[in-house]
Design a protein around this motif. Sequence first.
Motif, mmCIF file in Angstrom:
data_model
loop_
_atom_site.group_PDB
_atom_site.id
_atom_site.type_symbol
_atom_site.label_atom_id
_atom_site.label_comp_id
_atom_site.label_asym_id
_atom_site.label_seq_id
_atom_site.Cartn_x
_atom_site.Cartn_y
_atom_site.Cartn_z
ATOM 1 N N LYS A 108 36.759 40.852 30.338
ATOM 2 C CA LYS A 108 37.907 40.157 29.748
ATOM 3 C C LYS A 108 37.728 38.648 29.802
ATOM 4 O O LYS A 108 37.931 37.947 28.808
ATOM 5 C CB LYS A 108 39.195 40.559 30.482
ATOM 6 C CG LYS A 108 39.629 41.995 30.236
ATOM 7 C CD LYS A 108 40.818 42.366 31.097
ATOM 8 C CE LYS A 108 41.202 43.827 30.908
ATOM 9 N NZ LYS A 108 42.231 44.259 31.851
ATOM 10 N N THR A 129 39.091 41.215 34.939
ATOM 11 C CA THR A 129 37.744 41.775 34.969
ATOM 12 C C THR A 129 36.772 40.858 34.248
ATOM 13 O O THR A 129 37.174 40.033 33.423
ATOM 14 C CB THR A 129 37.723 43.160 34.299
ATOM 15 O OG1 THR A 129 38.127 43.019 32.935
ATOM 16 C CG2 THR A 129 38.658 44.135 35.005
ATOM 17 N N LYS A 130 35.508 41.054 34.548
ATOM 18 C CA LYS A 130 34.479 40.155 34.002
ATOM 19 C C LYS A 130 34.409 40.194 32.471
ATOM 20 O O LYS A 130 34.297 39.156 31.808
ATOM 21 C CB LYS A 130 33.118 40.518 34.586
ATOM 22 C CG LYS A 130 32.010 39.517 34.239
ATOM 23 C CD LYS A 130 30.722 39.868 34.935
ATOM 24 C CE LYS A 130 29.669 38.790 34.696
ATOM 25 N NZ LYS A 130 29.405 38.542 33.294
ATOM 26 N N TYR A 174 44.179 43.017 39.852
ATOM 27 C CA TYR A 174 43.037 43.837 39.447
ATOM 28 C C TYR A 174 42.843 43.860 37.920
ATOM 29 O O TYR A 174 41.911 44.490 37.432
ATOM 30 C CB TYR A 174 43.207 45.271 39.975
ATOM 31 C CG TYR A 174 43.219 45.315 41.484
ATOM 32 C CD1 TYR A 174 42.081 44.996 42.231
ATOM 33 C CD2 TYR A 174 44.388 45.651 42.175
ATOM 34 C CE1 TYR A 174 42.104 45.008 43.610
ATOM 35 C CE2 TYR A 174 44.420 45.672 43.557
ATOM 36 C CZ TYR A 174 43.273 45.351 44.274
ATOM 37 O OH TYR A 174 43.295 45.352 45.639
ATOM 38 N N TRP A 175 43.761 43.181 37.222
ATOM 39 C CA TRP A 175 43.619 43.090 35.755
ATOM 40 C C TRP A 175 42.442 42.211 35.368
ATOM 41 O O TRP A 175 41.839 42.380 34.311
ATOM 42 C CB TRP A 175 44.922 42.512 35.161
ATOM 43 C CG TRP A 175 44.916 42.414 33.659
ATOM 44 C CD1 TRP A 175 45.247 43.391 32.774
ATOM 45 C CD2 TRP A 175 44.565 41.266 32.875
ATOM 46 N NE1 TRP A 175 45.129 42.926 31.479
ATOM 47 C CE2 TRP A 175 44.707 41.622 31.516
ATOM 48 C CE3 TRP A 175 44.136 39.967 33.175
ATOM 49 C CZ2 TRP A 175 44.452 40.743 30.474
ATOM 50 C CZ3 TRP A 175 43.874 39.080 32.152
ATOM 51 C CH2 TRP A 175 44.033 39.463 30.809
ATOM 52 N N ASN A 190 39.798 49.449 34.899
ATOM 53 C CA ASN A 190 38.877 48.423 35.404
ATOM 54 C C ASN A 190 37.563 49.085 35.769
ATOM 55 O O ASN A 190 37.463 49.804 36.731
ATOM 56 C CB ASN A 190 39.514 47.735 36.619
ATOM 57 C CG ASN A 190 38.588 46.674 37.201
ATOM 58 O OD1 ASN A 190 37.587 46.319 36.578
ATOM 59 N ND2 ASN A 190 38.911 46.205 38.379
ATOM 60 N N ASN A 191 36.571 48.841 34.923
ATOM 61 C CA ASN A 191 35.274 49.476 35.142
ATOM 62 C C ASN A 191 34.223 48.479 35.589
ATOM 63 O O ASN A 191 33.029 48.772 35.529
ATOM 64 C CB ASN A 191 34.796 50.165 33.856
ATOM 65 C CG ASN A 191 35.753 51.243 33.404
ATOM 66 O OD1 ASN A 191 36.238 52.008 34.229
ATOM 67 N ND2 ASN A 191 36.040 51.290 32.121
ATOM 68 N N ASN A 192 34.668 47.310 35.987
ATOM 69 C CA ASN A 192 33.708 46.271 36.349
ATOM 70 C C ASN A 192 33.692 46.052 37.849
ATOM 71 O O ASN A 192 34.711 46.162 38.526
ATOM 72 C CB ASN A 192 34.069 44.945 35.652
ATOM 73 C CG ASN A 192 33.913 45.063 34.154
ATOM 74 O OD1 ASN A 192 32.827 44.914 33.635
ATOM 75 N ND2 ASN A 192 35.006 45.366 33.471
ATOM 76 N N LYS A 193 32.553 45.693 38.336
ATOM 77 C CA LYS A 193 32.423 45.376 39.754
ATOM 78 C C LYS A 193 33.159 44.083 40.054
ATOM 79 O O LYS A 193 33.110 43.144 39.280
ATOM 80 C CB LYS A 193 30.953 45.214 40.127
ATOM 81 C CG LYS A 193 30.214 46.546 40.192
ATOM 82 C CD LYS A 193 28.808 46.313 40.709
ATOM 83 C CE LYS A 193 28.069 47.639 40.822
ATOM 84 N NZ LYS A 193 26.718 47.469 41.346
ATOM 85 N N ILE A 194 33.798 44.045 41.208
ATOM 86 C CA ILE A 194 34.535 42.858 41.610
ATOM 87 C C ILE A 194 33.645 41.995 42.491
ATOM 88 O O ILE A 194 33.033 42.473 43.431
ATOM 89 C CB ILE A 194 35.816 43.244 42.368
ATOM 90 C CG1 ILE A 194 36.718 44.062 41.431
ATOM 91 C CG2 ILE A 194 36.541 42.054 42.892
ATOM 92 C CD1 ILE A 194 37.934 44.617 42.104
ATOM 93 N N THR A 242 35.956 37.758 39.960
ATOM 94 C CA THR A 242 37.161 38.324 39.346
ATOM 95 C C THR A 242 38.261 38.589 40.366
ATOM 96 O O THR A 242 39.449 38.471 40.056
ATOM 97 C CB THR A 242 36.815 39.635 38.611
ATOM 98 O OG1 THR A 242 36.115 40.497 39.505
ATOM 99 C CG2 THR A 242 35.960 39.357 37.393
#
Length: 800
Positions: free
Chosen positions: A512, A509-510, A506-507, A481-485, A553
């Motif tokens: 996806k 993500t933006k 946490y799966w 997960n490399n995206n900001k939440i 997310t």
Amino acid sequence: MFGDFYQNIVLKKPKLVFTTLLIVLLSFGYFSKDFRLDASSDTLLIEGDPDLEYLREINQRYGAKDFLVLTYTPNEPITSKTTINNLLSLKYKIQSLDWVHNVITILDIPLLDNSEAPLQERLKNFVTLKDDKVDKERGFKEILNSPVFRNFVISEDGNTTGIIVYLKKDNGLKKLEGSSKRIIEEYKDSLKKKNHQNIIEIREVIKTYSKDTKIFLGGIPMIADDMMSFIKNDIIVFGLGVLLFIIATLWYVFKKIIWILVPISSCIFSVLVMTGLLGLLGWKVTVISSNFIALMLILTMAMNIHMSTRFIQLQKKFPKATNFEIIKKTTGKMFWPILYTVLTTICAFLSLIFSEIKPIIDFGWMMTFGLITSFLITFTLLPTLLSFLSRDNVSLEEVKDSKITSFFANTSINKKKIIFFITFIIIILSILGIKRLEVENSFINYFDKKTEIYKGMKLIDEKLGGTTPLDIIIKFGDNSNNNKISEEKDEFDDWENEEDNNDEKYWFTKDKIDKIDKVHKYLDSLPAIGKVLSFSSIIEVATSLNNNRPLGTLEMGVLYSKIPDSIKKEIVDPYISIDDNEARISVRIKDSLENLRRNDLINKIKFDLENELNLKKDDFKLAGVLILFNNLLQSLFKSQILTLGFVMIGIFIMFLILFKNIKLSLIGVVPNFLAAFFILGIIGLMGIPLDMMTITIAAITIGIAVDNSIHYIYRFREEFSQIKDYNKTLKTCHSTVGVAILNTSITIVFGFSILILSNFIPTIYFGVFTGIAMLLAMISVLTLLPSLILISKPFNYLKN
């Protein structure tokens, strides 16, 4: 040597032969009890298709179950008390059947926008339309406007709703892994019988609720069962229809009871032996091969008419010869031409074994063994029965020359230019038509509009989002997960404080969610696509429940972890697989849409996903019934076009072996190839797509129609060696073998026309177009072939 053996064993010992044939009949008749039908969807798939394995994997991953679909259109509004009570009653009645797992109706859909309570409480204690205190109109409006349920469970006009009947899973086949093929096949047969009984049961239930409600039953188990009924009906109707027509034809040709009984005996004998052989070998009759009995009768009758006609002609030519001598002369003169007609027809049917589709391969083998059986019976039973009869019993009154064959003879002699000009026009039209040929697999249009299959599929297609399923699987590759939440504040914040050790949240993500949404919207924009369902649909509902504020997310992850398992299993899990790091977008195609070209649609989706939406080729994969049936048709088209060349070369080589003359061999095949290509041209010009049955017409037409050329050329060579004059020989041939060709062709044409009584549209097309092709081939053999013989003079060597 073979002639002496045949004469000493078969012709001179008719009682022994007849006794042997009766023993053979009784033996194979015993095995006819194992004669089986098969209408399962597996019969229309390519063996070893990797897309089939992938679909099974996807179904396992996303929890696909076998189900039936009911369309329910009441006279009163769906929210009325009467309709709700009737729908509930129907649900419970169906659910009480011991083979039903559960039943889902519009009354089971959770209503989450029907109260002012906090969303967490609504999710945990959701209500439905069947609850007494629910505002029915408000709840119905929520379902009607839902991106998930609109055009899926409820039609856009709100008048038709769907009922899904999930079936209990049967693990019997899994337990039988490693068992013998016989045990597995017996178990499959028991499952088909059980499925038939299940369909009868649910239809009885539906009947009691159909007074004030229009209800149609659909689903693969129902289609498979109805297809079984169609196959049984087709076998009976085709068999009896062709038999009755053959009797009528024989009476018209011979006008004597004995000449009806003798050929009919050969036909029935051949069919009974072949039915027993199918039972013995375990070959099942499918919708593709349901016309094999009709074909067996037609082809056996053609052999018998040629034999019988020649017997009568020889009897007339040698009035003082004994019955045995006439039988001996007849079998001697007819053995080679009939053998080669059988071999050329076998060559055509054997081309079907290259199709990769088991029922079509089996059909090719069935007809191959059937033709061998018919040949053996024709040269054993027919002469045996004739030997039991006196000369007076089998003799006929003087038969007048046929006006039709006389007309064709005069036309061939006097109007060759007209024949060649018409041939040229036919060639041009064939080329134009063949250029327009296309293959298509419109499953809904395979059935008569009066059938329940068609009516149910049409209603589902128009009101409930389409029929043919297609899945687009989006793969996300790396699980990191490399995206900001997002940390937006809304009513989901309260849930984050609760103890939760689940990392699944946490799966989400933006990238996806954006990718799923982008593909979803693209698919939804295509006119050929009906209902599109994905995780994007769920997010749209959740956003609406979140006062139309987009979810971050983290909120999506928290929402996923807090949704009750009962809702998660039915609404969320079918569209995402966290363990496999992928998402599923479920699409249904409007199968009844005019001008829909499924192969073009599949290719367009693949192209656009790569080039318009910038997905990598490995980031997505298409799966579903649409892909499997398209693979089937494309494979069949390629194999049949390729094997058409094999048939043509094979038949040409057989002509060379038989006549030992290249010029004569070329002349012999031209009229039949012309008829086959012209029928393909007609199909193309009419804009009728080739399907799983009509695609085989060309090869089969060449194989059957070439029989006439062999008989005509063989007889022409025989007569010319005595007459030494082309025109006189032509007239002689038209008045002898020409009459037999006319009679057999009429039998074949009208025999194939019986297929129009089928409920399966491809079978109707097959019958009509093959019948037309055989008519064209007959006219061509009696006009173009003799004209080519007169022009090329291939028998000059016999004048010496």
